[in-house]
Motif scaffolding. Structure first.
Motif, PDB file in Angstrom:
ATOM      1  N   PRO A 326       9.720  19.070  20.869  1.00  0.00           N
ATOM      2  CA  PRO A 326       9.108  18.284  19.790  1.00  0.00           C
ATOM      3  C   PRO A 326       9.582  16.841  19.744  1.00  0.00           C
ATOM      4  O   PRO A 326       8.824  15.952  19.349  1.00  0.00           O
ATOM      5  CB  PRO A 326       9.526  19.053  18.523  1.00  0.00           C
ATOM      6  N   ARG A 327      10.815  16.584  20.144  1.00  0.00           N
ATOM      7  CA  ARG A 327      11.305  15.202  20.107  1.00  0.00           C
ATOM      8  C   ARG A 327      10.551  14.332  21.097  1.00  0.00           C
ATOM      9  O   ARG A 327      10.157  13.203  20.787  1.00  0.00           O
ATOM     10  CB  ARG A 327      12.799  15.167  20.409  1.00  0.00           C
ATOM     11  N   SER A 328      10.340  14.833  22.305  1.00  0.00           N
ATOM     12  CA  SER A 328       9.579  14.070  23.299  1.00  0.00           C
ATOM     13  C   SER A 328       8.148  13.861  22.834  1.00  0.00           C
ATOM     14  O   SER A 328       7.564  12.792  23.034  1.00  0.00           O
ATOM     15  CB  SER A 328       9.601  14.797  24.646  1.00  0.00           C
ATOM     16  N   ARG A 640       7.856  23.909  24.025  1.00  0.00           N
ATOM     17  CA  ARG A 640       8.970  24.713  23.526  1.00  0.00           C
ATOM     18  C   ARG A 640       9.480  24.077  22.241  1.00  0.00           C
ATOM     19  O   ARG A 640       9.552  22.858  22.126  1.00  0.00           O
ATOM     20  CB  ARG A 640      10.100  24.780  24.562  1.00  0.00           C
ATOM     21  N   ASP A 641       9.815  24.935  21.276  1.00  0.00           N
ATOM     22  CA  ASP A 641      10.436  24.429  20.069  1.00  0.00           C
ATOM     23  C   ASP A 641      11.921  24.769  20.093  1.00  0.00           C
ATOM     24  O   ASP A 641      12.470  25.068  21.151  1.00  0.00           O
ATOM     25  CB  ASP A 641       9.742  24.987  18.819  1.00  0.00           C
ATOM     26  N   ALA A 642      12.569  24.739  18.941  1.00  0.00           N
ATOM     27  CA  ALA A 642      14.012  24.965  18.909  1.00  0.00           C
ATOM     28  C   ALA A 642      14.390  26.400  19.226  1.00  0.00           C
ATOM     29  O   ALA A 642      15.549  26.681  19.532  1.00  0.00           O
ATOM     30  CB  ALA A 642      14.570  24.584  17.535  1.00  0.00           C
ATOM     31  N   GLU A 643      13.426  27.324  19.204  1.00  0.00           N
ATOM     32  CA  GLU A 643      13.759  28.734  19.351  1.00  0.00           C
ATOM     33  C   GLU A 643      13.211  29.357  20.623  1.00  0.00           C
ATOM     34  O   GLU A 643      13.895  30.161  21.252  1.00  0.00           O
ATOM     35  CB  GLU A 643      13.232  29.513  18.132  1.00  0.00           C
ATOM     36  N   ALA A 644      11.991  29.030  20.998  1.00  0.00           N
ATOM     37  CA  ALA A 644      11.393  29.747  22.127  1.00  0.00           C
ATOM     38  C   ALA A 644      10.212  28.953  22.666  1.00  0.00           C
ATOM     39  O   ALA A 644       9.874  27.866  22.167  1.00  0.00           O
ATOM     40  CB  ALA A 644      10.930  31.139  21.685  1.00  0.00           C
ATOM     41  N   GLU A 645       9.584  29.514  23.699  1.00  0.00           N
ATOM     42  CA  GLU A 645       8.370  28.932  24.241  1.00  0.00           C
ATOM     43  C   GLU A 645       7.253  29.029  23.199  1.00  0.00           C
ATOM     44  O   GLU A 645       7.164  30.000  22.452  1.00  0.00           O
ATOM     45  CB  GLU A 645       7.942  29.680  25.510  1.00  0.00           C
ATOM     46  N   THR A 646       6.429  28.018  23.148  1.00  0.00           N
ATOM     47  CA  THR A 646       5.321  28.000  22.204  1.00  0.00           C
ATOM     48  C   THR A 646       4.032  28.460  22.878  1.00  0.00           C
ATOM     49  O   THR A 646       3.924  28.472  24.106  1.00  0.00           O
ATOM     50  CB  THR A 646       5.120  26.598  21.628  1.00  0.00           C
TER      51      THR A 646
END
Length: 989
Positions: A326-328, A640-646
């Motif tokens: 998400p940061r990118s 991908r988020d902080a937990e897993a692949e989206t």
């Protein structure tokens, strides 16, 4: 205006500027008529934002008459509807439902936790709104056949009888009920006296039953018309025919238009263009239309895909960004918006992800670009909102040290007077709480600390500060169950007291600026309806207040960039940007997963005539179809988020699959080009965080090397304890930081019953047990005394009830093991926790130690014991690293402990009293103590040379070993395979 007969349905294509096209169409149809003819036109719009845009477009062309601009959410505006009752506020209705649901949970506590009271009331109020909007009565719900459903649904169906009173007309109507009453009365009024002037409903899809009924009434007027937004003219008639079943078509973007056509008994061919205006990208619209076909007919992709234009040309103005995180994604979006601002391009970011918009806004801030965010800022995240939530969080519960400091460090606390002194006293109190506690501070303890500071010559102002704070603490923590009005009053008073601080009156800066006004308005609104809230515990009030606060927003006055806007998905039809960025295109975010319905399942909803959960998905799909039709479009998602692949959004997944499956239309090449354009922005975002060539040459920005500092000999430690010798072997850098730099690890802000405290408590229990042993004590009596000693020590030193119970249970399981070990060799305790010391010549070094226990055996020799709450060290570990008891034996044989001079050590024993109790016993002989003493001499001698450095993590047992000073050594920029970088302290590195 309309010479043709009713019903009249018009449309505007996806991607056009709806407001501008609406105004242009009105002017075109009234061309040649007197100017005042425009003033006789009534236009119903779906939002106030759209009304402002339409008015601005009229005003931009100069002086003239405006049509009557109305909003669908306030139908009584401009029309006299006698007898229409005033709607009850949504908050009051939810409070009333909270009381009804509380009664249900008292009888059926297994239905839901009481913490969910307001959430259940909110979902039930939403269901009631929907029932009113769709014309569904409680009798319809009660008549549902639930014989083939689980017992839960039968129980909830019966419970829904409680809302009957709100449909009978005896209660004040809620907002949706009043809306339906208004529609019914307007319809009756129009049937009796049809208006001869034009009446238009523009921009609504008719997704709610009430709105659809009004649109149906407008379409039947002599000069009535409906203008549908984002109508898909690319869909064949046979596809429209497939949208007859809500179970399979509810999630399609055009499903609501099919329902409207059914209401008016017309077909898609009867819906004509409002104005002859082409969409910005008709070829792209055809591609999107095909990708969004209903699931039962997607098998037609292969056939209808052949009719699409060449896809590289159709997607030339589309970009696809698949960011790694998400940061990118946010940084790439910010860079695109920055470029748009520089070029003067109107740009809009459309996303439901508020976290992403905050990231983008933060990234734009570095360039001084403030976007125009339509959603504003969550009130719960504003300064007054946070303070109100923090105060509610401590009401009626024990105050922890971290919660107290959160309140004291809040920027609105003690703003009435002497804010600087308040911050100084807060820092001093924080150091005290970290070092000494208590874990749960109270008002009297705070006053005692303040008085002690005054007695030592400190600032007398700290006593007045402490008195003000102590009164606040004692009031907040003693709040009990009360009526909602009383709890709100106490909550407000406590918050104002904290903001006022030591001032005589006022509320500091608590209610200042837009956020303060919004917070005070929300609290006042809650107080005005509180008489419907009943009696609540402090915990229930906290849950209620947090839920109400989470729905609040505040719009602060900022000078936003006029060309950069942020919208939610529902506002897509209101934007007119040249560049549109559709972000967070992941399933679960866009479209958002339907909220779980605790009252009716999917089948029951359909049988009752209510909307299916997929309705929200269909509305989001319509917003997506409109937004993606803009002149230039960028689609973004994070893989991908902080937990897993989206998972990609179902619409994006359909689009990419369709394009990849049309090689005859160069679909794969077009898709690759879209990704290539997106990768360019991702590369820029990645390069943005990379150091420049000049920065790379700066040694300060290079990764740190494994430190091995060499301080002056006179600054090196001249005394260490037994337990520190093992640390000197494993992590010399920690010894350097602690005893050379004198950096002590700061204690945690919140004191917890951790392993270190458990070890201290165990040692205290066993020390008291052994010290107070009576003569001729029986085994049962010893066990009972051990448990009673533990209970007394725990009650005195451990303020956490759960930890007391858990630790007492653990000791109870290990009690028999300990009693079996205790004194089995006939030893008599001669020292308990007695310190000893011995000098090591010729290094001027002193070794100190405090063994847990030393016994005198029947043969006169000594037995040294150490208690462990975990697993005791093995023989190999003792030989290499954990030399605590071996060195204690060597110290005892060198007369380090007073009263034990001339004694020989027979053995050492680690007593592990963890989950699997065990002992680790070692027989001691003179050769063993001589070897360990010689090793100590060599170790101390090594660090007595200037060339010896204190290497970080020299010989840690495991990689996951967490050192107190790893962040100072910048561990992570190097690993344990790196060679130490010796550096003399004080020289330029």
């Amino acid at each position: 205006m309309f010479p043709d007969p009713a019903p009249r349905l018009f449309h505007l294509p996806p991607g056009c500027d709806f407001a501008s096209a609406l105004v242009a169409g009105l002017r075109q149809r009234l061309q040649g008529q007197p100017p005042e003819a425009m003033a006789r036109v009534t236009v119903y719009l779906n939002t106030n934002r759209m009304r402002r845009r339409v008015a601005d477009i009229f005003a931009a062309s100069g002086a003239g008459f405006l049509p009557r601009l109305r909003v669908l959410t306030d139908l009584s505006e401009g029309i006299v509807l006698p007898g229409l009752p005033t709607a009850v506020s949504p908050l009051r209705r939810r409070l009333e439902l909270t009381q009804l649901i509380a009664g249900l949970l008292e009888k059926q506590p297994d239905l839901a936790p009481r913490a969910a009271l307001y959430d259940l009331a909110d979902s039930l109020a939403t269901l009631m709104d929907e029932m009113q909007g769709e014309g569904v009565t409680p009798a319809t719900i009660a008549a549902l056949d639930v014989s083939d459903h689980s017992a839960h649904w039968a129980r909830t169906r019966e419970f829904l009888r409680i809302v009957t009173q709100f449909f009978s007309g005896t209660e004040a109507p809620d907002t949706e009920t009043r809306q339906r009453l208004a529609v019914d009365r307007i319809t009756q009024l129009w049937q009796a006296q049809p208006p001869q002037d034009p009446v238009i409903v523009a921009g609504s899809t008719g997704s709610r039953g009430t709105t659809a009924a009004l649109m149906q009434a407008v379409a039947a007027l002599p000069q009535g018309a409906i203008i549908l937004p984002g109508f898909d003219t690319q869909m064949p008639a046979w596809v429209w025919d497939r949208l007859d079943d809500a179970m399979t078509g509810e999630d399609h973007p055009q499903f609501r238009f099919r329902r409207m056509m059914d209401r008016l008994m017309v077909g898609p061919a009867s819906i004509r263009p409002w104005i002859d205006i082409p969409p910005p990208a008709p070829d792209r619209n055809a591609l999107i239309s095909l990708s969004l076909r209903p699931a039962p007919v997607t098998d037609q992709w292969l056939q209808d895909g052949n009719h699409l234009p060449d896809l590289p040309d159709a997607t030339a103005s589309m970009t696809l960004i698949e960011a790694p995180n998400p940061r990118s994604e946010a940084l790439a979006i910010a860079l695109m918006l920055r470029e748009a601002a520089e070029n003067g391009t109107q740009a809009a970011l459309i996303t439901p992800d508020r976290m992403l918009t905050r990231r983008v806004t933060a990234a734009l801030d570095r360039w001084g670009i403030i976007p125009d965010d339509s959603a504003g800022k969550p009130l719960s995240l504003s300064a007054p909102g946070r303070l109100l939530r923090h105060v509610a969080g401590i009401m009626g519960r024990r105050l922890t040290s971290d919660a107290l400091l959160v309140l004291l460090k809040h920027p609105l606390s003690f703003t009435g007077a002497d804010r600087g002194d308040h911050l100084l006293h807060t820092r001093q109190l924080e150091l005290k709480l970290r070092r000494e506690g208590p874990a749960f501070p109270t008002g009297p303890e705070l006053l005692q600390w303040a008085q002690a500071r005054v007695d030592k010559g400190g600032d007398r102002g700290v006593l007045a500060w402490a008195k003000a704070l102590a009164g606040f603490m004692d009031r907040a923590t003693t709040i009990a169950t009360a009526s909602l009005p009383d709890l709100i009053a106490v909550h407000r008073d406590l918050t104002e007291t904290l903001a006022r601080g030591t001032a005589c009156d006022g509320t500091g800066t608590l209610w200042d600026k837009e956020a303060g006004v919004a917070a005070l308005t929300l609290l006042s609104a809650l107080a005005a309806e509180a008489d419907a809230g009943g009696t609540l515990s402090p915990a229930e009030y906290r849950d209620l207040f947090d839920t109400v606060m989470a729905r609040g927003e505040v719009r602060e006055t900022v000078t936003a960039h006029p060309g950069i806007q942020i919208f939610g998905p529902r506002e897509a039809r209101e934007q007119s940007a040249e560049l549109v960025i559709l972000a967070s295109l992941n399933d679960g975010a866009w479209p958002r997963l339907p909220d779980p319905d605790p009252w009716l399942n999917r089948r029951m909803r359909k049988d009752a005539g209510l909307l299916l959960p997929e309705r929200q998905v269909g509305l989001s799909a319509h917003d997506y179809q409109i937004a993606i039709a803009a002149p230039r479009v960028v689609l973004t998602r994070a893989t991908r988020d902080a937990e897993a692949e989206t998972v990609p959004s179902r619409w994006l997944n359909r689009l990419t699959n369709l394009m990849a499956g049309l090689p005859q239309k160069n679909g794969p090449e077009a898709l690759e080009s879209m990704r290539g354009r997106g990768n360019t922005w991702l590369a820029l975002a990645a390069a943005f965080d990379q150091p420049t060539a000049e920065q790379q040459s700066n040694p300060r920005l290079k990764p740190a090397r494994r430190p091995s500092p060499r301080p002056p000999l006179e600054q090196r430690p001249k005394e260490l304890s037994l337990t520190r010798i093992g640390l000197l072997i494993r992590d010399p850098y920690a010894i350097y930081c602690r005893y050379v730099l004198r950096l002590k690890r700061l204690d945690p802000l919140r004191h917890e019953p951790d392993a270190a405290l458990r070890g201290q408590i165990l040692h205290k229990i066993l020390e008291d047990f052994v010290r107070n042993r009576p003569d001729d004590e029986t085994r049962p009596a010893a066990r009972a005394r051990l448990i009673s000693t533990a209970q007394a020590v725990l009650a005195e030193t451990v303020p956490w009830p759960a930890a007391r119970a858990l630790w007492l249970a653990r000791l109870g399981r290990a009690a028999d093991f300990f009693l079996n070990v205790d004194g089995r060799d006939g030893g008599t305790p001669v020292t308990l926790e007695r310190a000893g010391k011995v000098d090591i010549a010729p290094f001027g070094f002193r070794l100190t130690g405090t063994p847990d226990r030393i016994d005198r055996l029947p043969d006169g020799r000594l037995h040294i014991l150490d208690y462990k709450t975990g697993t005791p060290p093995t023989q190999a570990m003792q030989k290499a690293f954990d030399k605590q008891l071996l060195l204690a034996a060597a110290m005892a044989e060198r007369d380090a402990f007073a009263g034990l001079e001339g004694s020989e050590v027979a053995k050492i024993t680690y007593v592990g009293l963890g989950s699997s109790p065990k002992t680790e016993e070692t027989e001691i002989n003179p050769q063993m103590t001589a070897e360990v003493w010689q090793g100590l001499h060599e170790l101390i001698g090594h660090y007595s040379h200037h060339a010896a450095g204190y290497t970080a993590r020299r010989a840690v047992m495991k990689e996951r070993f967490e050192g107190d000073y790893d962040h100072l050594s910048r561990f992570g920029e190097w690993d344990t395979t790196a060679h130490p970088s010796a550096a003399t302290v004080g020289e330029t590195q």
